[in-house]
Scaffold this active site. Structure first.
Site, PDB file in Angstrom:
ATOM      1  N   GLU A  56      13.381  -4.010 -28.824  1.00 45.15           N
ATOM      2  CA  GLU A  56      13.716  -4.313 -30.211  1.00 45.15           C
ATOM      3  C   GLU A  56      12.920  -5.507 -30.731  1.00 45.15           C
ATOM      4  OE1 GLU A  56      17.706  -3.098 -28.230  1.00 45.15           O
ATOM      5  OE2 GLU A  56      15.743  -3.880 -27.635  1.00 45.15           O
ATOM      6  N   TRP A 181      -2.341  14.853   7.889  1.00 43.64           N
ATOM      7  CA  TRP A 181      -2.427  15.224   6.488  1.00 43.64           C
ATOM      8  C   TRP A 181      -2.223  16.718   6.280  1.00 43.64           C
ATOM      9  CZ3 TRP A 181      -1.556  11.296   3.757  1.00 43.64           C
ATOM     10  CH2 TRP A 181      -2.127  10.049   4.027  1.00 43.64           C
ATOM     11  N   ASP A 211       2.679   7.490  12.613  1.00 46.82           N
ATOM     12  CA  ASP A 211       1.733   7.464  11.496  1.00 46.82           C
ATOM     13  C   ASP A 211       1.173   6.077  11.189  1.00 46.82           C
ATOM     14  OD1 ASP A 211       2.287  10.132  11.285  1.00 46.82           O
ATOM     15  OD2 ASP A 211       3.558   9.957   9.509  1.00 46.82           O
ATOM     16  N   ARG A 218      -2.370   1.536  -2.535  1.00 48.12           N
ATOM     17  CA  ARG A 218      -3.811   1.261  -2.533  1.00 48.12           C
ATOM     18  C   ARG A 218      -4.607   2.254  -3.380  1.00 48.12           C
ATOM     19  NH1 ARG A 218      -1.814   3.122   2.019  1.00 48.12           N
ATOM     20  NH2 ARG A 218      -2.674   4.975   3.056  1.00 48.12           N
ATOM     21  N   GLU A 300      10.562   8.643   2.757  1.00 49.06           N
ATOM     22  CA  GLU A 300       9.393   9.437   3.150  1.00 49.06           C
ATOM     23  C   GLU A 300       9.472   9.948   4.583  1.00 49.06           C
ATOM     24  OE1 GLU A 300       5.499   8.198   2.269  1.00 49.06           O
ATOM     25  OE2 GLU A 300       5.833   8.037   0.121  1.00 49.06           O
TER      26      GLU A 300
END
Length: 357
Positions: A56, A181, A211, A218, A300
């Site tokens: 506002e 991947w 992993d 990034r 994840e």
């Protein structure tokens, strides 16, 4: 019902403006505001940064002829605040500028506001219309509403699976550490964008071991999320990327060892929180994040962690990539049932987004 035929059009513009603040304003809500005189926009703005001016204020400051405010309508996607936080109350500013008509998308669920802003405006002679594109305005701030109403962060589950339904292949003991991947670079950039939009990202111990993820952005710009790691027995060494001291990290553990308190040295960005690893562990994790004003978290993995949250119904949205690669055997992808929101091709993968029923 909208007072004028154009109310929904201007409210949609508020939503478009507000969405530009994603990832930058939490724990505040995303808010957009538009000032209209004779069906012409004379000023608009949005809340762009936590602790800075609200929508506002920015919209009012954007008006080049302030005398028009006394004859204008203010559209705002969320009820104007009526309390002093990091900035003064927006409802008071509206009264000060003598704006006669205010159209609101949705009432603020924050108990400090929750109708008080609307009441203040009405009690001082302002015409107030609320509920314009209410569902859309609420969806815009699903994180904010979940945090205030359910007293926990908005939970997003995310994983990728092979075409034959595996989240990972069987890794021999001498397998190299690193991600396996399934998706393309395009999908990975999108995931980093998602990370920038949420306040925290959570993974289990095995994901860190297999992993060695960085859990940063990034490949995108914005704020890195709080890294949240489940390490029940504190067996993860300091050589893992999540302990590289480049961003804030929170570790959930069963027992705090000497030196692993919640207030380490100022130059160390890793904190520890003890929880009981019983059937309520996931609830405890969300409670800790709630107390830290974390309004959203992406989970994840791995499969065990994802399944624990799924089994307890502790999720709001799932984002699932299905790639074209075949694993034939390995760790099975979680199974989940919900309402389909979106399905589209991202690089070499199919992205499905579903919501919890």
């Amino acid at each position: 019902m909208p007072g004028y035929i154009n109310d929904e059009k201007y409210m949609q513009r508020c939503i478009e403006l507000a969405s530009q603040g994603i990832g930058m304003v939490a724990p505040n809500p995303m808010v957009g505001a538009v000032l209209v005189r004779n069906n012409i926009i004379i000023g608009e703005g949005f809340h762009s940064t936590f602790g800075q001016a609200h929508a506002e204020v920015n919209a009012i400051n954007n008006v080049t002829r302030p005398e028009l405010l006394k004859k204008a309508s203010l559209y705002v996607s969320l009820e104007p605040c009526s309390h002093t936080g990091k900035t003064p109350p927006c409802a008071n500013l509206i009264l000060e500028k003598k704006i006669p008509r205010v159209i609101i998308g949705v009432t603020d669920p924050n108990t400090l506001v929750a109708g008080k802003g609307i009441k203040l405006l009405k009690n001082n002679g302002v015409e107030v219309i609320s509920g314009v594109l209410e569902n859309e305005c609420k969806a815009l701030n699903k994180r904010f509403f979940t945090w205030h109403i359910n007293k926990r962060p908005y939970v997003i589950l995310k994983w990728a699976r092979s075409a034959d339904g595996f989240i990972d292949f069987e890794r021999p003991a001498d397998a190299p550490i690193g991600p396996n991947w399934i998706t393309s670079q395009t999908a990975r950039i999108l995931v980093h964008k998602w990370r920038a939009e949420e306040q925290a990202i959570l993974v289990g111990t095995n994901t860190v071991i297999k992993d060695n993820p960085r859990l940063n952005i990034r490949d995108w710009s914005g704020n890195n999320p709080l890294r949240v790691v489940i390490d029940r027995e504190l067996k993860l060494g300091s050589h893992y990327n999540v302990f590289d001291n480049t961003q804030e990290t929170l570790v959930f553990t069963k027992t705090l060892l000497p030196g692993h308190d919640t207030k380490p040295l100022d130059d160390i960005k890793t904190r520890y929180a003890r929880i009981d690893f019983d059937s309520t562990a996931e609830y405890q994790m969300l409670e800790v994040l709630y107390r830290k004003n974390i309004q959203s978290v992406i989970i994840e993995g791995g499969a065990f962690t994802l399944n624990r949250f799924i089994e307890k119904g502790l999720w709001d949205e799932a984002r699932i990539f299905t790639g074209s690669v075949l694993f034939k055997k390995g760790i099975r992808s979680p199974e989940i049932v919900g309402n389909s929101i979106e399905s589209k091709e991202i690089g070499n993968s199919l992205l499905q987004i579903i919501s919890n029923r």
